[in-house]
Design a protein around this motif. Structure first.
Motif, PDB file in Angstrom:
ATOM      1  N   LYS A 152       0.816  -1.395   0.018  1.00 60.57           N
ATOM      2  CA  LYS A 152      -0.094  -0.022   0.035  1.00 60.57           C
ATOM      3  C   LYS A 152       0.899   1.149  -0.028  1.00 60.57           C
ATOM      4  CE  LYS A 152      -4.406  -0.910   0.374  1.00 60.57           C
ATOM      5  NZ  LYS A 152      -5.281  -0.286  -0.588  1.00 60.57           N
ATOM      6  N   THR A 153       2.100   1.144   0.520  1.00 57.08           N
ATOM      7  CA  THR A 153       2.915   2.217   0.231  1.00 57.08           C
ATOM      8  C   THR A 153       3.495   2.638  -1.246  1.00 57.08           C
ATOM      9  OG1 THR A 153       5.218   1.173   0.561  1.00 57.08           O
ATOM     10  CG2 THR A 153       3.671   1.767   2.724  1.00 57.08           C
ATOM     11  N   LEU A 154       3.219   1.586  -1.852  1.00 60.72           N
ATOM     12  CA  LEU A 154       3.811   1.733  -3.259  1.00 60.72           C
ATOM     13  C   LEU A 154       2.555   2.125  -4.160  1.00 60.72           C
ATOM     14  CD1 LEU A 154       5.522  -1.666  -3.514  1.00 60.72           C
ATOM     15  CD2 LEU A 154       6.636   0.472  -3.805  1.00 60.72           C
ATOM     16  N   HIS A 175       0.996   5.492   4.816  1.00 63.70           N
ATOM     17  CA  HIS A 175       2.309   5.537   5.468  1.00 63.70           C
ATOM     18  C   HIS A 175       1.777   4.354   6.584  1.00 63.70           C
ATOM     19  CE1 HIS A 175       3.884   8.895   3.877  1.00 63.70           C
ATOM     20  NE2 HIS A 175       2.697   9.555   3.819  1.00 63.70           N
ATOM     21  N   VAL A 176       2.368   3.058   6.432  1.00 63.23           N
ATOM     22  CA  VAL A 176       1.831   1.985   7.312  1.00 63.23           C
ATOM     23  C   VAL A 176       2.871   1.844   8.363  1.00 63.23           C
ATOM     24  CG1 VAL A 176       1.402  -0.591   7.325  1.00 63.23           C
ATOM     25  CG2 VAL A 176       0.943   0.859   5.241  1.00 63.23           C
ATOM     26  N   LYS A 218      11.684   3.409   3.745  1.00 60.83           N
ATOM     27  CA  LYS A 218      10.810   3.355   2.526  1.00 60.83           C
ATOM     28  C   LYS A 218      11.310   2.246   1.603  1.00 60.83           C
ATOM     29  CE  LYS A 218       9.172   7.673   1.070  1.00 60.83           C
ATOM     30  NZ  LYS A 218       9.377   8.750   0.034  1.00 60.83           N
ATOM     31  N   LEU A 219      10.288   1.598   0.979  1.00 59.02           N
ATOM     32  CA  LEU A 219      10.592   0.575  -0.289  1.00 59.02           C
ATOM     33  C   LEU A 219      11.210   1.422  -1.483  1.00 59.02           C
ATOM     34  CD1 LEU A 219       7.651  -1.697   0.206  1.00 59.02           C
ATOM     35  CD2 LEU A 219       9.994  -2.489   0.414  1.00 59.02           C
ATOM     36  N   PRO A 220      11.806   0.954  -2.513  1.00 62.74           N
ATOM     37  CA  PRO A 220      11.944   1.571  -3.760  1.00 62.74           C
ATOM     38  C   PRO A 220      10.940   2.091  -4.288  1.00 62.74           C
ATOM     39  CG  PRO A 220      13.443  -0.593  -3.458  1.00 62.74           C
ATOM     40  CD  PRO A 220      12.492  -0.345  -2.485  1.00 62.74           C
ATOM     41  N   ASP A 221      11.059   3.125  -4.841  1.00 64.84           N
ATOM     42  CA  ASP A 221      10.062   3.991  -5.652  1.00 64.84           C
ATOM     43  C   ASP A 221       8.712   4.018  -4.692  1.00 64.84           C
ATOM     44  OD1 ASP A 221      11.690   3.950  -7.816  1.00 64.84           O
ATOM     45  OD2 ASP A 221      10.921   1.860  -8.288  1.00 64.84           O
ATOM     46  N   SER A 223      15.124   1.358   2.804  1.00 71.26           N
ATOM     47  CA  SER A 223      16.131   2.418   3.074  1.00 71.26           C
ATOM     48  C   SER A 223      15.670   3.512   3.915  1.00 71.26           C
ATOM     49  CB  SER A 223      16.582   3.324   1.776  1.00 71.26           C
ATOM     50  OG  SER A 223      15.336   3.630   1.085  1.00 71.26           O
ATOM     51  N   PRO A 224      16.284   3.622   5.052  1.00 65.07           N
ATOM     52  CA  PRO A 224      15.935   4.650   6.225  1.00 65.07           C
ATOM     53  C   PRO A 224      15.321   5.963   5.675  1.00 65.07           C
ATOM     54  CG  PRO A 224      18.230   3.772   6.563  1.00 65.07           C
ATOM     55  CD  PRO A 224      17.671   3.209   5.395  1.00 65.07           C
ATOM     56  N   HIS A 225      14.437   6.133   6.603  1.00 59.96           N
ATOM     57  CA  HIS A 225      13.575   7.707   5.992  1.00 59.96           C
ATOM     58  C   HIS A 225      13.285   8.525   7.561  1.00 59.96           C
ATOM     59  CE1 HIS A 225      10.809   9.956   4.000  1.00 59.96           C
ATOM     60  NE2 HIS A 225      10.064  10.051   5.035  1.00 59.96           N
ATOM     61  N   LEU A 226      13.594   9.610   7.280  1.00 58.62           N
ATOM     62  CA  LEU A 226      13.504  10.454   8.509  1.00 58.62           C
ATOM     63  C   LEU A 226      12.176  11.045   8.543  1.00 58.62           C
ATOM     64  CD1 LEU A 226      16.664  12.970   8.797  1.00 58.62           C
ATOM     65  CD2 LEU A 226      15.688  11.131  10.247  1.00 58.62           C
TER      66      LEU A 226
END
Ligand code: SAM
Length: 326
Positions: A177-179, A184-185, A235-238, A220-223
């Motif tokens: 669902k984030t793609l 925002h899960v 985040k997942l890629p894209d 990848s880490p996300h602030l």
């Protein structure tokens, strides 16, 4: 101003406020399916909550989150939101909800000053949703999420408690669902609360992350752009949406704890996982002024434990999650 700092130098600047212990869902891991709830006289009136917040804000509390039970079943919640959002020193008022009534109230809550919402949703399958919650209001929750986004209560975060053999096979669907939908899960480890025992057990954040990475790509880490809680974000890629992970059981974030909880019946709880509480309602109803409330709040800070003892002493016994607010 005396700052609210506990015995371990942690600054308390965040308060979660439960406005009712009553909920329109009966999530199997959160509450007994049949329970007596507090009477009208037992719960704090909005004016009383406001007085406590005035005292807390005077000590440096800046962020508030309304919760329950289900906060949206309390009449005219927007009045409380408005009072709190206009309190000097308060920077943000947010809400945690099961979303069943969000479509109805999102716009008026935004207008009253609510900043954002977290919506709890543990399944994307209507029949399973019903099994977990005891209710068939899945569609209303999805409508609520959309309404909240439209109203600008962003970011709308979706909280999923991952339960072994109940919904853990849906982790990838939520992550997707984030793609696909900009969600925002946040995945939360199930905590073993007394009576909220309709769950078989916890799935660790570590396992959840690795199953996502195996199937959907590297995280990848996300602030985070909002919130200062215990979630770690990726985040997942894209992906346009984010994934948050809350290791409520396997990761101890007590050293960064910045919060108090106020129960619907007016008890200040320094730690979610410890039964110790300070009663503010009785003093309030016997005429305590703001400085007396401040004194009691400061006293609660001195009683905040360095660390929770989940695992050693078991879970809190006096209240279910529904009675604390999560
Ligand atoms: N009714 C609102 C809701 O559903 O979000 C607010 C109250 S609910 C107690 C707050 C959060 O606590 C929800 O996200 C719920 O999933 C979570 N929760 C309840 N019991 C839990 C448990 N045993 N372990 C982890 N999270 C839990």
């Amino acid at each position: 101003m005396t700052d609210l700092v506990d015995s371990f130098s942690r600054r308390i600047n965040y308060m979660r406020i439960s406005v009712t212990d009553h909920c329109d869902l009966r999530c199997l891991y959160c509450t007994d399916r049949l329970y007596p709830h507090l009477s009208h006289d037992d719960i704090l009136r909005y004016e009383e909550i406001h007085r406590i917040v005035l005292a807390a804000a005077g000590l440096g509390v800046k962020k508030l989150r309304l919760t329950g039970g289900e906060a949206l079943i309390r009449l005219n919640l927007r009045w409380l939101v408005e009072m709190l959002a206009n309190t000097e020193g308060i920077d943000e008022v947010s809400l945690t909800t099961n979303g069943t009534q969000l479509a109805r109230y999102a716009d008026e809550l935004k207008a009253a000053g609510l900043s954002r919402v977290n919506v709890s949703l543990d399944s994307l399958k209507p029949d399973r949703f019903e099994r977990i919650t005891g209710s068939d209001r899945f569609k209303e929750v999805l409508e609520g999420i959309e309404a909240a986004k439209k109203a600008g209560l962003n970011p709308v975060k979706i909280n999923m408690v991952v339960l072994k053999d109940v919904n853990d096979d849906e982790v990838l669907d939520f992550a997707r669902k984030t793609l696909s939908d900009d969600w925002h899960v946040r995945f939360i480890e199930h905590m073993p609360f007394v009576n909220g025992n309709g769950a078989n057990g916890m799935v660790s954040i570590r396992n959840i992350m690795s199953s996502i990475e195996q199937s959907l790509g590297q995280l990848s880490p996300h602030l985070p752009t909002s919130g200062n809680g215990p979630a770690r974000y990726y985040k997942l890629p894209d992906a346009s949406g984010t994934l948050g992970f809350i290791g409520a059981v396997t990761e101890c974030f007590c050293a960064e704890c910045n919060r108090f909880r106020l129960t619907a019946d007016g008890h200040l709880r320094p730690c979610l996982l410890d039964d110790d509480e300070i009663d503010l309602k009785e003093p309030l109803r016997h005429g305590a002024d703001i400085s007396e409330l401040e004194r009691l709040i400061l006293k609660a800070a001195t009683r905040k434990q360095q660390q929770h003892h989940l695992g050693e002493n078991g879970a809190p016994e006096k209240r279910q999650m529904r009675q604390i607010g999560g």
